[in-house]
Design a protein around this motif. Structure first.
Motif, PDB file in Angstrom:
ATOM      1  N   UNK A 196       1.263  13.630   3.657  1.00  0.00           N
ATOM      2  CA  UNK A 196       0.447  13.209   2.522  1.00  0.00           C
ATOM      3  C   UNK A 196      -0.652  14.221   2.206  1.00  0.00           C
ATOM      4  N   UNK A 197      -1.204  14.843   3.248  1.00  0.00           N
ATOM      5  CA  UNK A 197      -2.237  15.859   3.019  1.00  0.00           C
ATOM      6  C   UNK A 197      -1.648  17.058   2.277  1.00  0.00           C
ATOM      7  N   UNK A 198      -0.533  17.584   2.774  1.00  0.00           N
ATOM      8  CA  UNK A 198       0.110  18.716   2.103  1.00  0.00           C
ATOM      9  C   UNK A 198       0.593  18.357   0.710  1.00  0.00           C
ATOM     10  N   UNK A 199       1.157  17.158   0.570  1.00  0.00           N
ATOM     11  CA  UNK A 199       1.665  16.693  -0.718  1.00  0.00           C
ATOM     12  C   UNK A 199       0.533  16.539  -1.733  1.00  0.00           C
ATOM     13  N   UNK A 200      -0.584  15.965  -1.306  1.00  0.00           N
ATOM     14  CA  UNK A 200      -1.729  15.771  -2.201  1.00  0.00           C
ATOM     15  C   UNK A 200      -2.313  17.106  -2.650  1.00  0.00           C
ATOM     16  N   UNK A 201      -2.416  18.047  -1.725  1.00  0.00           N
ATOM     17  CA  UNK A 201      -2.916  19.379  -2.079  1.00  0.00           C
ATOM     18  C   UNK A 201      -1.977  20.055  -3.072  1.00  0.00           C
ATOM     19  N   UNK A 202      -0.672  19.870  -2.894  1.00  0.00           N
ATOM     20  CA  UNK A 202       0.299  20.445  -3.826  1.00  0.00           C
ATOM     21  C   UNK A 202       0.118  19.858  -5.227  1.00  0.00           C
ATOM     22  N   UNK A 203      -0.130  18.552  -5.309  1.00  0.00           N
ATOM     23  CA  UNK A 203      -0.378  17.931  -6.610  1.00  0.00           C
ATOM     24  C   UNK A 203      -1.613  18.518  -7.279  1.00  0.00           C
ATOM     25  N   UNK A 221      -1.020  25.015   9.958  1.00  0.00           N
ATOM     26  CA  UNK A 221       0.254  25.620   9.564  1.00  0.00           C
ATOM     27  C   UNK A 221       1.242  24.562   9.081  1.00  0.00           C
ATOM     28  N   UNK A 222       1.217  23.376   9.669  1.00  0.00           N
ATOM     29  CA  UNK A 222       2.138  22.313   9.266  1.00  0.00           C
ATOM     30  C   UNK A 222       1.791  21.782   7.878  1.00  0.00           C
ATOM     31  N   UNK A 223       0.510  21.599   7.622  1.00  0.00           N
ATOM     32  CA  UNK A 223       0.088  21.150   6.294  1.00  0.00           C
ATOM     33  C   UNK A 223       0.373  22.229   5.256  1.00  0.00           C
ATOM     34  N   UNK A 224       0.169  23.496   5.638  1.00  0.00           N
ATOM     35  CA  UNK A 224       0.391  24.604   4.704  1.00  0.00           C
ATOM     36  C   UNK A 224       1.860  24.718   4.321  1.00  0.00           C
ATOM     37  N   UNK A 225       2.769  24.526   5.266  1.00  0.00           N
ATOM     38  CA  UNK A 225       4.194  24.648   4.942  1.00  0.00           C
ATOM     39  C   UNK A 225       4.629  23.493   4.042  1.00  0.00           C
TER      40      UNK A 225
END
Length: 254
Positions: A66-73, A122-126
């Motif tokens: 959700x953190x990575x997805x939200x940042x992508x949005x 790194x996990x959130x970034x990928x």
């Protein structure tokens, strides 16, 4: 009654799959050591739920995704709207887009780990990288494919560029943007699970890998089922949100 029959028709193949899964190892069609009966997997899943272990791994995975997805949005939608609306921005950035859109996120996992370490960053970034591209590309396409007649009609009403964008371009783009968002939601889980299988101490990907290494096969399959449930949950949430926004943006609602 008709809705119940429809539900049964939609579920019959899935039920048949689980029945085959249950019977195949019991009839000796496959080795039970490598594919235990479905009921054993469900029992292992129940044990993971009861002990709280599944919640621990589930929470870690959902937080990262959700953190990575939200940042992508936050990054991809505004950038996609700008690129789609301004031809100069599209012309300048198109070579970079073509380069990275064809680069698999998992191929860059070693790069992310080298630059950012094997921790949470790194996990959130990928996940951010994997989610950003379908959202960005669908947003660009959504703006570019708005009906020219709508734009022409809006301009004839002497709307300013900002109001034209806000009242015509953005509402008309919502369905296509959400197609990219749903693709990104699925990709977020797949990429994260692969990342968690390397250098993680918790998460569903770690649970699967740890169970495999320790030959706890029912537990491994329970982790895989948990991933499927997580994917269904995310997809259901996104579909519900899309319906709500599409209804809000419909012409009948002004």
């Amino acid at each position: 009654m008709s809705s119940l029959r429809k539900l049964l028709r939609q579920s019959i193949v899935l039920i048949g799959f689980f029945v085959f899964w249950e019977m195949a190892p019991r009839l000796g069609l496959v080795d039970p050591a490598f594919l235990p009966p479905f009921t054993e997997v469900i029992g292992s899943l129940g044990q993971l739920v009861g002990s709280g272990e599944l919640l621990q791994h589930f929470s870690a995975s959902i937080l990262r995704s959700l953190t990575g997805f939200s940042l992508a949005l936050l990054v991809a939608i505004p950038l996609g709207l700008i690129i789609g609306w301004y031809p100069v921005a599209r012309e300048l950035l198109n070579p970079v887009l073509e380069l990275f859109r064809n680069t698999a996120a998992l191929a860059l996992l070693p790069v992310f780990m080298l630059l950012l370490g094997i921790g949470e960053t790194s996990k959130i970034a990928i996940v951010l990288f994997a989610c950003a591209w379908p959202i960005l590309l669908n947003t660009i396409a959504a703006v570019g494919n708005v009906d020219p007649l709508l734009i022409k009609s809006a301009k004839s009403m002497k709307l300013s560029s900002f109001k034209l964008f806000l009242k015509v371009i953005l509402p008309a783009s919502v369905p296509t943007i959400f197609t990219g968002i749903r693709m990104a939601g699925t990709g977020a889980i797949l990429v994260l699970i692969a990342a968690e299988m390397v250098g993680a101490k918790e998460g569903l990907g770690y649970l699967i890998t740890y169970s495999q290494y320790n030959f706890q096969i029912p537990k491994m399959y329970a982790g895989i089922l948990a991933i499927s449930l997580l994917g269904l949950l995310i997809n259901y949430g996104l579909v519900s949100l899309e319906r709500m926004l599409s209804k809000w943006n419909s012409p009948m609602n002004g």
